[in-house]
Motif scaffolding. Structure first.
Motif, mmCIF file in Angstrom:
data_model
loop_
_atom_site.group_PDB
_atom_site.id
_atom_site.type_symbol
_atom_site.label_atom_id
_atom_site.label_comp_id
_atom_site.label_asym_id
_atom_site.label_seq_id
_atom_site.Cartn_x
_atom_site.Cartn_y
_atom_site.Cartn_z
ATOM 1 N N UNK A 9 -69.177 -63.993 98.340
ATOM 2 C CA UNK A 9 -69.915 -63.413 98.171
ATOM 3 C C UNK A 9 -70.513 -62.000 97.410
ATOM 4 N N UNK A 10 -71.782 -61.029 96.377
ATOM 5 C CA UNK A 10 -70.936 -60.667 95.633
ATOM 6 C C UNK A 10 -70.764 -58.870 96.590
ATOM 7 N N UNK A 11 -71.332 -58.379 97.902
ATOM 8 C CA UNK A 11 -70.531 -57.715 98.263
ATOM 9 C C UNK A 11 -68.821 -57.228 98.346
ATOM 10 N N UNK A 12 -68.834 -58.516 98.692
ATOM 11 C CA UNK A 12 -67.407 -59.182 99.042
ATOM 12 C C UNK A 12 -66.207 -58.545 98.074
ATOM 13 N N UNK A 13 -66.603 -58.787 96.739
ATOM 14 C CA UNK A 13 -65.456 -58.296 95.159
ATOM 15 C C UNK A 13 -66.094 -56.950 95.471
ATOM 16 N N UNK A 14 -64.858 -56.475 94.892
ATOM 17 C CA UNK A 14 -64.578 -55.471 94.742
ATOM 18 C C UNK A 14 -64.550 -55.310 92.859
ATOM 19 N N UNK A 17 -66.665 -51.360 87.835
ATOM 20 C CA UNK A 17 -67.429 -51.402 86.326
ATOM 21 C C UNK A 17 -65.931 -50.769 85.192
ATOM 22 N N UNK A 18 -65.096 -49.622 85.274
ATOM 23 C CA UNK A 18 -64.282 -49.648 84.689
ATOM 24 C C UNK A 18 -63.159 -51.116 83.871
ATOM 25 N N UNK A 19 -63.568 -52.060 84.634
ATOM 26 C CA UNK A 19 -62.806 -52.963 84.420
ATOM 27 C C UNK A 19 -63.120 -54.153 83.311
ATOM 28 N N UNK A 20 -64.613 -53.630 83.305
ATOM 29 C CA UNK A 20 -65.318 -54.457 82.172
ATOM 30 C C UNK A 20 -65.312 -53.631 80.354
ATOM 31 N N UNK A 21 -65.527 -54.968 79.717
ATOM 32 C CA UNK A 21 -65.278 -54.250 78.342
ATOM 33 C C UNK A 21 -66.087 -53.016 77.458
ATOM 34 N N UNK A 22 -66.438 -52.909 77.077
ATOM 35 C CA UNK A 22 -67.411 -52.227 76.413
ATOM 36 C C UNK A 22 -69.068 -53.342 75.753
ATOM 37 N N UNK A 23 -68.166 -54.169 75.484
ATOM 38 C CA UNK A 23 -69.572 -54.846 75.771
ATOM 39 C C UNK A 23 -70.180 -55.192 76.275
ATOM 40 N N UNK A 24 -69.464 -55.471 77.727
ATOM 41 C CA UNK A 24 -70.390 -56.415 79.218
ATOM 42 C C UNK A 24 -70.862 -54.748 79.723
ATOM 43 N N UNK A 25 -70.703 -54.185 79.404
ATOM 44 C CA UNK A 25 -70.479 -52.294 79.846
ATOM 45 C C UNK A 25 -72.663 -52.489 79.603
ATOM 46 N N UNK A 41 -71.712 -57.149 87.730
ATOM 47 C CA UNK A 41 -70.177 -56.811 87.509
ATOM 48 C C UNK A 41 -68.977 -57.776 88.468
ATOM 49 N N UNK A 42 -69.600 -57.958 89.418
ATOM 50 C CA UNK A 42 -69.233 -58.396 90.619
ATOM 51 C C UNK A 42 -68.247 -59.822 89.980
ATOM 52 N N UNK A 45 -65.621 -59.218 87.345
ATOM 53 C CA UNK A 45 -64.850 -58.589 87.772
ATOM 54 C C UNK A 45 -64.168 -60.156 88.709
ATOM 55 N N UNK A 46 -64.865 -60.685 89.283
ATOM 56 C CA UNK A 46 -63.951 -62.326 89.993
ATOM 57 C C UNK A 46 -63.051 -62.960 88.321
ATOM 58 N N UNK A 47 -63.834 -63.063 87.455
ATOM 59 C CA UNK A 47 -63.984 -64.049 86.676
ATOM 60 C C UNK A 47 -62.051 -63.363 86.107
ATOM 61 N N UNK A 48 -62.191 -61.834 86.213
ATOM 62 C CA UNK A 48 -60.749 -61.544 85.594
ATOM 63 C C UNK A 48 -59.475 -62.169 86.719
ATOM 64 N N UNK A 49 -59.878 -62.277 88.414
ATOM 65 C CA UNK A 49 -59.226 -61.887 89.591
ATOM 66 C C UNK A 49 -58.748 -63.350 89.278
ATOM 67 N N UNK A 50 -59.345 -64.420 88.840
ATOM 68 C CA UNK A 50 -59.077 -65.735 88.914
ATOM 69 C C UNK A 50 -57.953 -65.938 87.949
ATOM 70 N N UNK A 51 -58.622 -65.187 86.229
ATOM 71 C CA UNK A 51 -57.517 -65.654 85.029
ATOM 72 C C UNK A 51 -56.389 -64.275 85.904
#
Length: 207
Positions: A9-14, A17-25, A41-42, A45-51
């Motif tokens: 669920x979207x709300x369960x992901x920390x 926004x600061x983790x994203x690159x300039x392009x993503x933002x 954003x969620x 961030x989640x794909x970063x957590x998986x990787x």
């Protein structure tokens, strides 16, 4: 461990926004609805957590790049992990739900709110199967998430979705397939949402 798959669920992901690159933002800022922005954003961030889990590092160390293999644009195309060519990633988001996968082989993931889409996205056999189901919206979404996941894994094209038949191979086509060619498909179900992850049989190697 060769793959990490997450549906959340979207709300369960920390969702920092600061983790994203300039392009993503920048792409995030072009979204209009706040719910779409939060889901974006969620998922990123989640794909970063998986990787990070696959690589044994922190999510802060993961940089996600995006580039189109056809035109070279960084505005669209498949995501990848910078400086980690052996890892493949995919992500998906819809309002309320996000999904991501990281694997040492080709992979794709999709999550959607259950809904009835157009028959033009289906093969004749698929359209007939959906029409015969008690819950056509649920049946359609079961097929659609498989198609999306397959395409993200490098199998087929959404521009030719009708030709990407994801029913089981027997003539009756009585259920969505759990394998298409060398790609294994796994379904996920949540409250009002369906998802699918596609994992290629062969380990990924740089061409």
């Amino acid at each position: 461990m060769t793959q990490i798959v997450r549906f959340a669920p979207m709300a369960e992901v920390d969702a920092d926004l600061g983790l994203l690159t300039a392009g993503e933002r920048a792409r995030h800022e072009r979204l209009v609805a706040e719910a779409d922005k939060r889901a974006y954003v969620a998922a990123h961030v989640l794909v970063r957590e998986c990787a990070a889990e696959l690589l044994g590092t922190s999510r802060e160390e993961i940089v996600i790049e995006q580039r189109c293999a056809r035109c070279g644009s960084s505005e669209h195309g498949a995501p990848s992990v910078a400086d980690a060519a052996a890892v493949r990633v995919s992500l998906s988001h819809t309002r309320g739900q996000v999904a991501a996968v990281a694997a040492g082989r080709g992979c794709g993931i999709d999550v959607e709110k259950v809904s009835r889409g157009p028959d033009r996205a289906l093969s004749r056999r698929e359209a007939a199967w959906v029409a015969g189901q008690e819950d056509a919206a649920y049946a359609f979404t079961r097929l659609w998430v498989r198609k999306e996941a397959l395409v993200k894994a490098g199998h087929g094209s959404m521009a030719a979705a009708q030709r990407l038949d994801v029913l089981a191979g027997d003539p009756s086509g009585d259920a969505p397939a759990d394998r298409v060619g060398a790609v294994r498909l796994t379904q996920w179900e949540g409250s009002g949402f369906l998802g699918a992850v596609a994992i290629c049989a062969d380990m990924w190697t740089e061409s």
